[in-house]
Motif scaffolding. Structure first.
Motif, PDB file in Angstrom:
ATOM      1  N   ARG A   1      12.092  25.050 -30.167  1.00 48.64           N
ATOM      2  CA  ARG A   1      12.771  23.881 -30.142  1.00 48.64           C
ATOM      3  C   ARG A   1      12.016  22.717 -29.333  1.00 48.64           C
ATOM      4  N   THR A   2      10.999  23.194 -28.555  1.00 51.18           N
ATOM      5  CA  THR A   2      10.391  22.235 -27.890  1.00 51.18           C
ATOM      6  C   THR A   2       9.226  21.411 -28.705  1.00 51.18           C
ATOM      7  N   GLY A   3       9.048  22.478 -29.550  1.00 51.39           N
ATOM      8  CA  GLY A   3       7.998  21.785 -30.701  1.00 51.39           C
ATOM      9  C   GLY A   3       8.758  20.684 -31.429  1.00 51.39           C
ATOM     10  N   ASP A   4      10.051  21.244 -31.966  1.00 56.87           N
ATOM     11  CA  ASP A   4      10.830  20.419 -32.675  1.00 56.87           C
ATOM     12  C   ASP A   4      10.850  18.897 -31.991  1.00 56.87           C
ATOM     13  N   ARG A   5      11.157  18.983 -30.691  1.00 56.44           N
ATOM     14  CA  ARG A   5      11.364  17.525 -30.023  1.00 56.44           C
ATOM     15  C   ARG A   5       9.968  16.788 -29.781  1.00 56.44           C
ATOM     16  N   ILE A   6       8.980  17.297 -29.609  1.00 60.02           N
ATOM     17  CA  ILE A   6       7.650  16.853 -29.324  1.00 60.02           C
ATOM     18  C   ILE A   6       7.294  16.215 -30.650  1.00 60.02           C
ATOM     19  N   GLU A   7       7.350  17.081 -31.851  1.00 57.56           N
ATOM     20  CA  GLU A   7       7.025  16.506 -33.031  1.00 57.56           C
ATOM     21  C   GLU A   7       7.794  15.210 -33.309  1.00 57.56           C
ATOM     22  N   ALA A   8       8.992  15.332 -33.114  1.00 58.30           N
ATOM     23  CA  ALA A   8       9.805  14.072 -33.378  1.00 58.30           C
ATOM     24  C   ALA A   8       9.567  12.887 -32.833  1.00 58.30           C
TER      25      ALA A   8
ATOM     26  N   ARG B   1       5.454  32.919 -32.495  1.00 60.43           N
ATOM     27  CA  ARG B   1       6.359  31.827 -32.653  1.00 60.43           C
ATOM     28  C   ARG B   1       6.138  30.525 -31.835  1.00 60.43           C
ATOM     29  N   ALA B   2       6.192  30.914 -30.543  1.00 63.70           N
ATOM     30  CA  ALA B   2       6.071  29.815 -29.483  1.00 63.70           C
ATOM     31  C   ALA B   2       4.451  29.450 -29.251  1.00 63.70           C
ATOM     32  N   LEU B   3       3.564  30.179 -29.458  1.00 64.03           N
ATOM     33  CA  LEU B   3       2.325  29.987 -29.447  1.00 64.03           C
ATOM     34  C   LEU B   3       1.789  28.822 -30.555  1.00 64.03           C
ATOM     35  N   MET B   4       2.406  28.949 -31.553  1.00 69.59           N
ATOM     36  CA  MET B   4       2.188  28.373 -32.744  1.00 69.59           C
ATOM     37  C   MET B   4       2.694  26.907 -32.497  1.00 69.59           C
ATOM     38  N   GLN B   5       3.418  26.590 -31.630  1.00 66.32           N
ATOM     39  CA  GLN B   5       3.834  25.492 -31.227  1.00 66.32           C
ATOM     40  C   GLN B   5       2.728  24.640 -30.882  1.00 66.32           C
ATOM     41  N   LEU B   6       1.992  25.007 -30.290  1.00 64.37           N
ATOM     42  CA  LEU B   6       0.382  24.296 -29.767  1.00 64.37           C
ATOM     43  C   LEU B   6      -0.181  23.705 -30.921  1.00 64.37           C
ATOM     44  N   GLN B   7      -0.260  24.249 -32.260  1.00 70.93           N
ATOM     45  CA  GLN B   7      -0.800  23.704 -33.511  1.00 70.93           C
ATOM     46  C   GLN B   7       0.259  22.392 -33.932  1.00 70.93           C
ATOM     47  N   ARG B   8       1.513  22.708 -33.772  1.00 68.17           N
ATOM     48  CA  ARG B   8       2.243  21.380 -33.971  1.00 68.17           C
ATOM     49  C   ARG B   8       2.083  20.436 -33.291  1.00 68.17           C
ATOM     50  N   VAL B   9       2.255  20.611 -31.902  1.00 66.50           N
ATOM     51  CA  VAL B   9       1.721  19.330 -31.100  1.00 66.50           C
ATOM     52  C   VAL B   9       0.444  18.863 -31.077  1.00 66.50           C
ATOM     53  N   ALA B  10      -0.527  19.666 -31.355  1.00 66.89           N
ATOM     54  CA  ALA B  10      -1.999  19.118 -31.487  1.00 66.89           C
ATOM     55  C   ALA B  10      -2.118  18.300 -32.860  1.00 66.89           C
ATOM     56  N   ARG B  11      -1.293  18.725 -33.874  1.00 68.60           N
ATOM     57  CA  ARG B  11      -1.141  18.056 -35.188  1.00 68.60           C
ATOM     58  C   ARG B  11      -0.394  16.662 -34.965  1.00 68.60           C
TER      59      ARG B  11
ATOM     60  N   PRO C   1       3.467  22.678 -12.155  1.00 63.79           N
ATOM     61  CA  PRO C   1       1.838  22.804 -12.561  1.00 63.79           C
ATOM     62  C   PRO C   1       2.131  22.168 -14.162  1.00 63.79           C
ATOM     63  N   THR C   2       0.647  22.176 -14.438  1.00 64.64           N
ATOM     64  CA  THR C   2       0.165  21.773 -15.893  1.00 64.64           C
ATOM     65  C   THR C   2      -0.766  22.757 -16.122  1.00 64.64           C
ATOM     66  N   THR C   3      -0.435  23.878 -17.087  1.00 59.36           N
ATOM     67  CA  THR C   3      -1.246  25.056 -17.388  1.00 59.36           C
ATOM     68  C   THR C   3      -1.256  25.399 -18.874  1.00 59.36           C
ATOM     69  N   GLY C   4      -1.663  26.466 -19.208  1.00 54.91           N
ATOM     70  CA  GLY C   4      -1.552  26.775 -20.449  1.00 54.91           C
ATOM     71  C   GLY C   4      -1.710  25.734 -21.561  1.00 54.91           C
ATOM     72  N   GLY C   5      -0.905  25.956 -22.883  1.00 56.44           N
ATOM     73  CA  GLY C   5      -1.214  24.971 -23.941  1.00 56.44           C
ATOM     74  C   GLY C   5      -0.706  23.628 -23.487  1.00 56.44           C
ATOM     75  N   GLY C   6       0.223  23.600 -22.648  1.00 58.11           N
ATOM     76  CA  GLY C   6       0.621  22.243 -22.383  1.00 58.11           C
ATOM     77  C   GLY C   6      -0.707  21.312 -21.575  1.00 58.11           C
ATOM     78  N   TRP C   7      -1.452  22.085 -20.904  1.00 61.98           N
ATOM     79  CA  TRP C   7      -2.537  21.232 -20.365  1.00 61.98           C
ATOM     80  C   TRP C   7      -3.566  21.064 -21.769  1.00 61.98           C
ATOM     81  N   ALA C   8      -3.725  22.139 -22.562  1.00 60.13           N
ATOM     82  CA  ALA C   8      -4.659  22.124 -23.696  1.00 60.13           C
ATOM     83  C   ALA C   8      -4.398  21.352 -24.838  1.00 60.13           C
ATOM     84  N   THR C   9      -3.219  20.783 -24.741  1.00 61.19           N
ATOM     85  CA  THR C   9      -2.886  19.723 -25.841  1.00 61.19           C
ATOM     86  C   THR C   9      -2.402  18.529 -25.355  1.00 61.19           C
ATOM     87  N   LEU C  10      -1.148  18.528 -24.977  1.00 63.23           N
ATOM     88  CA  LEU C  10      -0.916  16.903 -24.452  1.00 63.23           C
ATOM     89  C   LEU C  10      -1.576  16.364 -23.077  1.00 63.23           C
ATOM     90  N   GLY C  11      -1.731  17.401 -22.467  1.00 64.11           N
ATOM     91  CA  GLY C  11      -2.700  16.940 -21.020  1.00 64.11           C
ATOM     92  C   GLY C  11      -4.043  16.684 -21.485  1.00 64.11           C
TER      93      GLY C  11
END
Length: 442
Positions: free
Chosen positions: A84-91, A119-129, A148-158
């Motif tokens: 659902r995080t991915g849904d909101r960010i994509e929108a 399924r959660a990790l794949m949200q990084l692909q959605r965010v990056a796209r 903190p800003t760590t993990g996929g949040g740092w490696a995509t949006l950050g």
């Protein structure tokens, strides 16, 4: 502000926040991989934060600039990215593209939501796209790294944003605190990321709204008109000889890049670093406000330019070109750094990167040679057909001293070689290297 609730952070920097009404997808009670206790954990997070997901998205005004805001709620399962995080960010990104609004991401996350598995990790692909599509549409993106800003949040949006700001002492890194190797905790701080060229600036929480307003104003003011070259900041006669030109350019009394930038712009904001580990203190890059419009700048400050300086400048030119912002470059270097450390850091590739960025720029690039123009390390900063020169500058295929060494001539012949190299400002105009010698600034 780092660990404050998302809505408090948004309210502290903006006005008129209107949240998007993104539908929440139906999920099994214990998530897509039936994680025991996930339903209870989600319910507790909702009750504790008052939120339905780990991110809040909407539009707001930051100063006078309207933007799409993506704010992470760390209190909701550690700000983790789930479906659902991915849904909101994509929108949110889709709305930014449709409305032509810049995106401000207020990041505070521990990474992907373990309880949702892949399924959660794949949200990084959605965010990056979504971010990449928005970038290709010419919509600017600013990230604010909270703690903190760590993990996929740092490696995509950050790390993927056009401009990266960070709050003081924020924990920043791909590895979270519970999984990283022991030792060197200072490596996972905003301050370390700034030192290593991965963050543009550290901004105090109380100053964040003002800083964002300035950046939004700079990045959302496109212009088709080329930047006019600055006027010369010192009264100087044209040199009679090549050696006189070299001595004038090397004089400690000559105006340097910072003085030119301060005189040229009403105000400006620097970017910092090449995003891959390097910072060159001898290069200034950023965006400035002049006479009601934005002009980007990449300026050499009189030192040998490091590979990081070329890469940072290439990043600046490409970003400005994508946002339709004209660029001003200032040439002043004895040449590219050529020691073993520079070679190891990829000097040749870095110089090639800047040549390509200038050559392919869609936005107009204007160059002023304000001091030494030493060989290819200087030429990489110069715009073909749009270069001017000050009376106390020179541009040469190589320095007179290097020419003497190459030709196995004694040091006594260096002044004569300077004459032979035809490097004076008036020579550059005659040779078609420069369009004109600029007059003193008014």
């Amino acid at each position: 502000m780092s660990r404050r609730p998302a809505r408090e952070v948004v309210d502290a920097i903006s006005t008129g926040f209107e949240e998007f009404t993104t539908p929440l997808r139906e999920e099994p009670a214990d998530g897509p991989i039936d994680w025991p206790g996930y339903r209870e954990a989600r319910s507790a997070a909702e009750e504790r934060t008052g939120e339905k997901e780990s991110v809040v998205c909407g539009t707001a005004k930051i100063g006078e600039a309207e933007a799409v805001v993506i704010a992470f709620e760390f209190g909701f399962l550690g700000g983790s990215l789930g479906q659902r995080t991915g849904d909101r960010i994509e929108a949110a990104f889709a709305h930014a593209r449709d409305a032509r609004l810049p995106v401000v991401s207020l990041v505070a996350t521990g990474g992907s939501r373990m309880q949702q598995g892949m399924r959660a990790l794949m949200q990084l692909q959605r965010v990056a796209r979504a971010a990449a599509r928005t970038r290709a549409a010419g919509v600017p993106q600013i990230a604010v790294l909270r703690d903190p800003t760590t993990g996929g949040g740092w490696a995509t949006l950050g790390a993927g944003a056009d401009v990266i700001l960070a709050l003081p002492e924020a924990q920043v890194g791909f590895a979270g605190s519970r999984v990283r190797p022991s030792g060197s905790p200072e490596a996972y701080t905003a301050e370390a990321k700034l030192e290593w060229g991965q963050v543009d600036a550290i901004v105090a929480a109380d100053d964040l709204g003002t800083a964002l307003e300035r950046w939004l104003r700079l990045l959302t003011s496109p212009s088709n008109a080329a930047a006019p070259p600055p006027g010369a900041l010192r009264e100087a006669a044209l040199p009679d000889t090549g050696w006189e030109a070299v001595q004038a350019a090397r004089s400690p009394r000559r105006a340097r890049a910072d003085e030119y930038l301060d005189a040229y712009f009403d105000w400006r904001e620097d970017i910092s670093g090449d995003r891959c580990g390097g910072v060159d203190p001898g290069v200034r890059c950023g965006f400035g406000w002049r006479n009601g419009r934005t002009i980007a700048y990449a300026a050499q400050c009189g030192t040998p330019t490091l590979p990081a300086g070329f890469r940072t400048s290439a990043r600046l030119v490409r970003l400005a070109s994508r946002l339709a912002i004209p660029v001003l470059t200032l040439v002043d270097t004895p040449g590219a750094a050529n020691d073993a450390a520079a070679e190891q850091a990829g000097a040749g590739g870095a110089i090639a990167d800047l040549f390509e960025a200038v050559a392919t720029a869609v936005a107009p690039v204007t160059t002023l040679v304000i001091g030494e123009g030493g060989s290819g390390g200087a030429l990489a900063f110069a715009a073909p057909g749009s270069t001017w020169v000050t009376p106390d500058a020179y541009f040469s295929v190589t320095s007179p001293e290097a020419a003497a060494a190459i030709l196995k001539r004694p040091a006594s012949e260096v002044p004569a070689l300077a004459n032979q190299l035809r490097l004076r400002p008036q020579d550059l105009v005659q040779l078609g290297v420069a369009r004109a010698v600029v007059s003193p600034a008014e």
